[in-house]
Write an enzyme that holds these catalytic residues in place. Structure first.
Site, PDB file in Angstrom:
ATOM      1  N   LYS A   1      17.263   3.019   0.480  1.00 48.15           N
ATOM      2  CA  LYS A   1      18.182   2.876   1.618  1.00 48.15           C
ATOM      3  C   LYS A   1      19.291   1.921   1.178  1.00 48.15           C
ATOM      4  O   LYS A   1      19.239   0.726   1.477  1.00 48.15           O
ATOM      5  CB  LYS A   1      17.442   2.286   2.827  1.00 48.15           C
ATOM      6  CG  LYS A   1      16.405   3.195   3.432  1.00 48.15           C
ATOM      7  CD  LYS A   1      16.010   2.713   4.822  1.00 48.15           C
ATOM      8  CE  LYS A   1      14.623   2.177   4.857  1.00 48.15           C
ATOM      9  NZ  LYS A   1      14.160   1.761   6.203  1.00 48.15           N
TER      10      LYS A   1
ATOM     11  N   ASP B   1       3.966   3.587   6.179  1.00 51.32           N
ATOM     12  CA  ASP B   1       3.452   3.379   7.534  1.00 51.32           C
ATOM     13  C   ASP B   1       4.446   2.757   8.492  1.00 51.32           C
ATOM     14  O   ASP B   1       5.444   2.164   8.086  1.00 51.32           O
ATOM     15  CB  ASP B   1       2.247   2.428   7.469  1.00 51.32           C
ATOM     16  CG  ASP B   1       2.689   0.987   7.230  1.00 51.32           C
ATOM     17  OD1 ASP B   1       3.354   0.740   6.200  1.00 51.32           O
ATOM     18  OD2 ASP B   1       2.404   0.113   8.066  1.00 51.32           O
TER      19      ASP B   1
ATOM     20  N   ASP C   1      14.495  -1.230   0.219  1.00 53.88           N
ATOM     21  CA  ASP C   1      15.206  -1.443   1.481  1.00 53.88           C
ATOM     22  C   ASP C   1      16.177  -2.614   1.292  1.00 53.88           C
ATOM     23  O   ASP C   1      17.254  -2.431   0.736  1.00 53.88           O
ATOM     24  CB  ASP C   1      14.135  -1.703   2.556  1.00 53.88           C
ATOM     25  CG  ASP C   1      14.679  -1.780   3.966  1.00 53.88           C
ATOM     26  OD1 ASP C   1      15.512  -0.942   4.324  1.00 53.88           O
ATOM     27  OD2 ASP C   1      14.256  -2.671   4.720  1.00 53.88           O
TER      28      ASP C   1
ATOM     29  N   ARG D   1       0.798  -1.204   0.000  1.00 51.28           N
ATOM     30  CA  ARG D   1       0.000   0.000   0.000  1.00 51.28           C
ATOM     31  C   ARG D   1       0.843   1.271   0.000  1.00 51.28           C
ATOM     32  O   ARG D   1       0.356   2.349  -0.253  1.00 51.28           O
ATOM     33  CB  ARG D   1      -0.879  -0.018   1.274  1.00 51.28           C
ATOM     34  CG  ARG D   1      -2.015  -1.025   1.198  1.00 51.28           C
ATOM     35  CD  ARG D   1      -2.776  -1.093   2.510  1.00 51.28           C
ATOM     36  NE  ARG D   1      -2.317  -2.271   3.257  1.00 51.28           N
ATOM     37  CZ  ARG D   1      -2.808  -2.576   4.471  1.00 51.28           C
ATOM     38  NH1 ARG D   1      -3.684  -1.776   5.064  1.00 51.28           N
ATOM     39  NH2 ARG D   1      -2.398  -3.656   5.112  1.00 51.28           N
ATOM     40  N   GLY D   2       2.140   1.106   0.310  1.00 54.80           N
ATOM     41  CA  GLY D   2       2.998   2.269   0.558  1.00 54.80           C
ATOM     42  C   GLY D   2       3.130   3.283  -0.556  1.00 54.80           C
ATOM     43  O   GLY D   2       3.470   4.442  -0.311  1.00 54.80           O
TER      44      GLY D   2
HETATM   45  P1  IMP Z   1      12.449  -4.623   0.865  1.00 57.84           P
HETATM   46  O1  IMP Z   1      11.823  -5.841   0.276  1.00 57.84           O
HETATM   47  O2  IMP Z   1      13.268  -4.936   2.091  1.00 57.84           O
HETATM   48  O3  IMP Z   1      13.226  -3.785  -0.135  1.00 57.84           O
HETATM   49  O4  IMP Z   1      11.303  -3.765   1.470  1.00 57.84           O
HETATM   50  C1  IMP Z   1      10.518  -2.964   0.733  1.00 57.84           C
HETATM   51  C2  IMP Z   1       9.270  -2.614   1.504  1.00 57.84           C
HETATM   52  O5  IMP Z   1       9.470  -2.579   2.911  1.00 57.84           O
HETATM   53  C3  IMP Z   1       8.836  -1.217   1.137  1.00 57.84           C
HETATM   54  O6  IMP Z   1       7.984  -1.261   0.035  1.00 57.84           O
HETATM   55  C4  IMP Z   1       8.128  -0.758   2.371  1.00 57.84           C
HETATM   56  O7  IMP Z   1       6.772  -1.136   2.308  1.00 57.84           O
HETATM   57  C5  IMP Z   1       8.796  -1.503   3.492  1.00 57.84           C
HETATM   58  N1  IMP Z   1       9.769  -0.622   4.171  1.00 57.84           N
HETATM   59  C6  IMP Z   1      11.096  -0.591   4.004  1.00 57.84           C
HETATM   60  N2  IMP Z   1      11.669   0.353   4.748  1.00 57.84           N
HETATM   61  C7  IMP Z   1      10.652   0.955   5.419  1.00 57.84           C
HETATM   62  C8  IMP Z   1      10.594   2.061   6.344  1.00 57.84           C
HETATM   63  O8  IMP Z   1      11.599   2.699   6.717  1.00 57.84           O
HETATM   64  N3  IMP Z   1       9.356   2.390   6.786  1.00 57.84           N
HETATM   65  C9  IMP Z   1       8.221   1.731   6.411  1.00 57.84           C
HETATM   66  N4  IMP Z   1       8.238   0.714   5.536  1.00 57.84           N
HETATM   67  C10 IMP Z   1       9.437   0.332   5.049  1.00 57.84           C
HETATM   68 MG    MG Z   2       5.997  -1.297   0.022  1.00 58.24          MG
END
Ligand code: IMP
Ligand code: MG
Length: 184
Positions: free
Chosen positions: A133, A161, A105, A45-46
């Protein structure tokens, strides 16, 4: 379990986000100039606030679709195992596709989604992430366009969120836990 008390310190203002989206939109228009239709796929949803602002800034014919992956749940740690909870409705074969993500992330989510969509043979597949990040990366993936690179902080606002809270903040802020005794 009760949420530990926290405050949100502003990191990126709503004005700075809007200015950056204008710049990114011009680059996307150039990259996809002449497209018959750009399928813009928001990851729920982000990305819902970001995609809303981005498509209104884009002077291109667009179709908007959404895909939902399993999320962090209520915690702060990535689950690493990505599942598709809701697939897109439209076809992407032979189409120009832009995936819109809130944050990259560890990279697992974007990597998984790109692999899935690439398998459907789009003509062109690009990605945009509002935030990145890089220090947290576990999978070698990078969005075509990035709004802002940020340090390893947990952020909220502008659609993003923390345990379903703070999505409605107009800016991006970082979560800072406060000592209840000290703040009382
Ligand atoms: P990844 O699969 O670890 O790259 O994570 C991606 C998802 O994790 C993003 O689409 C966000 O929904 C969530 N996410 C990563 N970092 C944050 C943060 O600092 N705050 C909130 N959600 C995060
Ligand atoms: Mg997300």
């Amino acid at each position: 379990m009760a949420q530990k008390p926290y405050v949100v310190d502003q990191m990126i203002s709503a004005k700075a986000i809007a200015a950056r989206i204008e710049e990114l939109a011009r680059e996307i228009e150039t990259a996809f100039a002449g497209t018959d239709k750009l399928v813009v796929v928001g990851l729920l949803r982000g990305s819902f606030v970001f995609i809303a602002d981005l498509v209104r800034e884009l002077d291109l014919p667009v179709e908007v679709d959404f895909l939902e992956t399993s999320s962090y749940g209520s915690g702060m740690e990535s689950s690493r195992e990505v599942r598709i909870l809701k697939d897109i409705r439209g076809e992407v074969e032979g189409r120009d596709v832009l995936v819109v993500e809130d944050i990259v992330d560890t990279g697992h989510t974007l990597h998984h989604v790109l692999h899935l969509l690439q398998g459907r043979h789009p003509r062109r597949l690009e990605t945009i992430a509002l935030l990145d990040k890089p220090a947290r990366r576990e999978v070698d993936v990078k969005a075509t366009w990035t709004g802002f690179e940020i340090p390893d902080e947990f952020v909220v606002g502008y659609g993003i969120d923390f345990a379903q809270r703070n999505r409605n903040l107009p800016h991006i802020g970082k979560v800072r836990f406060v000592d209840q005794a000290a703040s009382a």
